[in-house]
Design an enzyme around this catalytic site. Structure first.
Site, short mmCIF file in Angstrom:
data_model
loop_
_atom_site.label_atom_id
_atom_site.label_comp_id
_atom_site.label_asym_id
_atom_site.label_seq_id
_atom_site.Cartn_x
_atom_site.Cartn_y
_atom_site.Cartn_z
N ARG A 116 56.94 49.21 58.23
CA ARG A 116 57.56 49.33 56.91
C ARG A 116 57.87 47.93 56.39
O ARG A 116 58.57 47.17 57.06
CB ARG A 116 58.86 50.15 57.01
CG ARG A 116 59.70 50.15 55.76
CD ARG A 116 60.96 51.00 55.95
NE ARG A 116 61.74 51.02 54.73
CZ ARG A 116 62.94 50.45 54.59
NH1 ARG A 116 63.52 49.82 55.60
NH2 ARG A 116 63.57 50.51 53.44
N TYR A 155 73.38 52.58 60.57
CA TYR A 155 73.89 51.55 61.47
C TYR A 155 75.18 51.96 62.17
O TYR A 155 75.33 51.74 63.36
CB TYR A 155 74.10 50.22 60.71
CG TYR A 155 72.77 49.61 60.35
CD1 TYR A 155 72.11 48.79 61.25
CD2 TYR A 155 72.15 49.91 59.15
CE1 TYR A 155 70.86 48.26 60.96
CE2 TYR A 155 70.90 49.39 58.84
CZ TYR A 155 70.26 48.57 59.76
OH TYR A 155 69.02 48.06 59.48
N ASN A 159 68.67 54.91 56.58
CA ASN A 159 69.05 53.66 57.23
C ASN A 159 70.43 53.88 57.82
O ASN A 159 71.41 54.08 57.09
CB ASN A 159 69.11 52.51 56.23
CG ASN A 159 67.72 52.08 55.77
OD1 ASN A 159 66.72 52.65 56.20
ND2 ASN A 159 67.67 51.09 54.91
N GLU A 192 65.53 52.57 59.08
CA GLU A 192 66.17 51.40 59.72
C GLU A 192 67.22 51.88 60.71
O GLU A 192 68.01 52.78 60.40
CB GLU A 192 66.89 50.51 58.70
CG GLU A 192 65.99 49.75 57.77
CD GLU A 192 66.76 48.82 56.83
OE1 GLU A 192 67.90 48.42 57.16
OE2 GLU A 192 66.21 48.52 55.76
N HIS A 226 63.29 46.14 47.60
CA HIS A 226 64.30 45.84 48.62
C HIS A 226 65.06 44.61 48.15
O HIS A 226 65.01 43.54 48.76
CB HIS A 226 63.62 45.64 49.98
CG HIS A 226 64.53 45.70 51.17
ND1 HIS A 226 64.31 46.52 52.25
CD2 HIS A 226 65.67 45.03 51.46
CE1 HIS A 226 65.26 46.36 53.16
NE2 HIS A 226 66.12 45.44 52.70
N GLU A 246 68.14 51.37 49.81
CA GLU A 246 69.60 51.27 49.77
C GLU A 246 70.16 50.92 48.40
O GLU A 246 70.78 49.87 48.21
CB GLU A 246 70.08 50.23 50.80
CG GLU A 246 69.66 50.54 52.23
CD GLU A 246 70.23 49.55 53.25
OE1 GLU A 246 71.02 48.66 52.85
OE2 GLU A 246 69.90 49.66 54.43
O1 IFM Z 1 69.05 43.39 56.88
C1 IFM Z 1 69.50 44.57 56.29
C2 IFM Z 1 68.40 45.23 55.51
O2 IFM Z 1 67.87 44.39 54.55
C3 IFM Z 1 68.93 46.47 54.82
N1 IFM Z 1 69.64 47.34 55.72
C4 IFM Z 1 70.60 46.73 56.61
C5 IFM Z 1 70.01 45.54 57.33
C6 IFM Z 1 71.05 44.91 58.27
O3 IFM Z 1 72.17 44.49 57.55
#
Ligand code: IFM
Length: 459
Positions: A82, A295, A293, A359, A126, A171
């Site tokens: 990606r 985290y 995405n 992500e 992005h 995002e």
């Molecule tokens: O690096 C970023 C990415 O560009 C978008 N999502 C989160 C990642 C980590 O912060």
């Protein structure tokens, strides 16, 4: 975890394994082949905006080293990659004729990927908005959404014969609220009203582009959101933050309506005039995949007198509770279980759309240690544990009914981590930024084995 006869957990046969990157974070070559300036060029060159004055001018020099990077991906056995397309390479001022040379870079990249059996997953936006469009108001202007759809179609015209999966935005919450509300990202504006306007116009751009690409024959359409599980005892506080972070984007795109909480908060911050009749129908295009995405979760509590979090207008009286357990070097809590919760919830609430983790990954303090070959090694057991834990959570979500189609690690390479510059290393491949040498970390070698066996080891 589903076990196979040899005792290893397995993912579905057609599960997509890959990695992700983004144009401004890795490409460098910011003046090559007629590329125009983006808001991140301007922002990173503004003193005080990015740690130690780092910029994306060179980054990983992927623009020149893409063939080597694709070879590396093939060595790791990746099935998918990606990447994002830099709008200012295609239309240097964000409108008008296409810059064939700029598009040529992605043409070569896609051919290189396909030549090595790696499926290209393109993201059209992005965060690197052409500066010329920001000078006209950027995402706070409705017209930017129409410019985005034109650009998307121009890219598809050239690459649509070889790219199956097209993601409109990455995002939009971050673009809108970090870019226009708290201002910690480009373009660095600080206005809650601008944040809500930008969010709406990003969504409108998504809808216009998705509709145009569908008509042009795009095989698979996606929208990628940064989503998270919101934790806490106070239901109203949890629901409000969930509305701002998650449902503000999920509901318009997949349901054709805004959550009540968001309308109420936005109405108190500049009004709702920017939302016109018919917009929500445009935004609510059928899509095939929701890019997730993920985290970390966010924990909130009720806290009378608390000022609003600058990234979340309307969160007066809500405290964002700092993590108490293990964290990554971003300070983000490590809680894989909340990925499972999120995936199961998404498949329950939005069953019509497939899920792809576009992500997931972590930054840690990596360093090169000597080894007998002289090449050096990067031992990153924390990252392996992070990825392993999240893949187990993903697997559990599939077992619980989530329609999860694949997993893309963020990131292939250490890269420019926005306002943190090069200080945060998310790659499974280490990059020495003084020599541009790439060195697969232990996590990359571990990931290769996961891909080979289509699953994790043991229960
Ligand atoms: O690096 C970023 C990415 O560009 C978008 N999502 C989160 C990642 C980590 O912060």
């Amino acid at each position: 975890m589903m076990s196979s006869p040899d005792g290893f957990g397995r993912f579905p046969d057609d599960f997509v394994w890959g990695t992700a990157t983004a144009s401004y974070q890795i490409e460098g070559a910011v003046s090559a082949a007629g590329r125009g300036a983006s808001i991140w060029d301007t922002f990173s060159h503004t003193p005080g905006k990015v740690a130690d004055g780092h910029t994306g001018d060179v980054a990983c020099d992927h623009y020149h080293r893409y063939a080597e990077d694709v070879r590396l991906m093939a060595d790791l056995g990746l099935k998918a990659y990606r990447f994002s397309i830099a709008w200012p390479r295609i239309q240097p001022t964000g409108a008008g004729p296409v810059n064939a040379e700029g598009l040529g870079f992605y043409d070569r990249l896609v051919d290189e990927l396909l030549g090595r059996g790696i499926a290209p997953y393109a993201t059209l936006y992005h965060w690197d908005l052409p500066q010329a469009l920001e000078d006209l108001g950027g995402w706070t202007e409705r017209d930017t959404a129409f410019r985005f759809a034109d650009y998307a179609l121009a890219v598809h015209d050239r690459l649509g014969d070889r790219i199956r999966t097209w993601t409109t935005l990455n995002e939009p919450w971050v673009s809108a609220f970090l870019g226009y509300c708290s201002g910690v990202h480009a373009p660095g504006r600080r206005s809650p009203a601008a944040g809500f306007r930008a969010a709406h116009h990003l969504l409108l751009g998504h809808g216009l582009a998705a509709s145009a690409l569908r008509s042009a024959g795009a095989a698979e359409l996606a929208l990628t959101l940064n989503l998270g599980t919101i934790l806490g005892e106070d239901e109203e506080a949890v629901a409000r933050v969930d509305a701002l972070l998650n449902r503000q984007f999920l509901d318009p795109a997949l349901r054709g309506r805004y959550p009540e909480e968001v309308l109420e908060i936005a109405a108190g911050h500049g009004g709702l005039d920017h939302i016109r009749d018919g917009d929500l129908a445009v935004i609510n295009q059928p899509i095939d995949l929701l890019g997730v995405n993920y985290y970390c979760p966010t924990t909130v509590s009720r806290s009378p007198g608390e000022p609003a979090n600058p990234d979340y207008p309307g969160t007066e009286d809500i405290r964002f509770v700092p993590p108490t357990g293990p964290v990554t070097s971003m300070g983000w809590p490590i809680e894989p279980a909340s990925l499972e919760t999120l995936l199961v919830r998404l498949s329950r609430d939005y069953p019509e759309v497939g899920l792809l983790i576009t992500e997931n990954g972590a930054a840690f303090e990596d360093g090169v240690t000597d080894d007998e070959t002289g090449a050096g090694r990067v031992h990153d057991p924390e990252r392996i544990a992070f990825l392993d834990g999240h893949l187990r959570a993903a697997h559990a979500a599939i077992a619980a009914g989530a329609d999860l189609r694949g997993y893309l690690v963020w990131s292939l390479l250490d890269n420019f981590e926005w306002a943190y510059g090069y200080h945060k290393r998310f790659g499974i491949v280490y990059v020495d930024f003084s020599t541009q040498r790439r060195l697969p970390k232990d996590s990359a070698l571990w990931y290769r084995e996961v891909i080979q066996r289509n699953g994790l080891q043991g229960e």
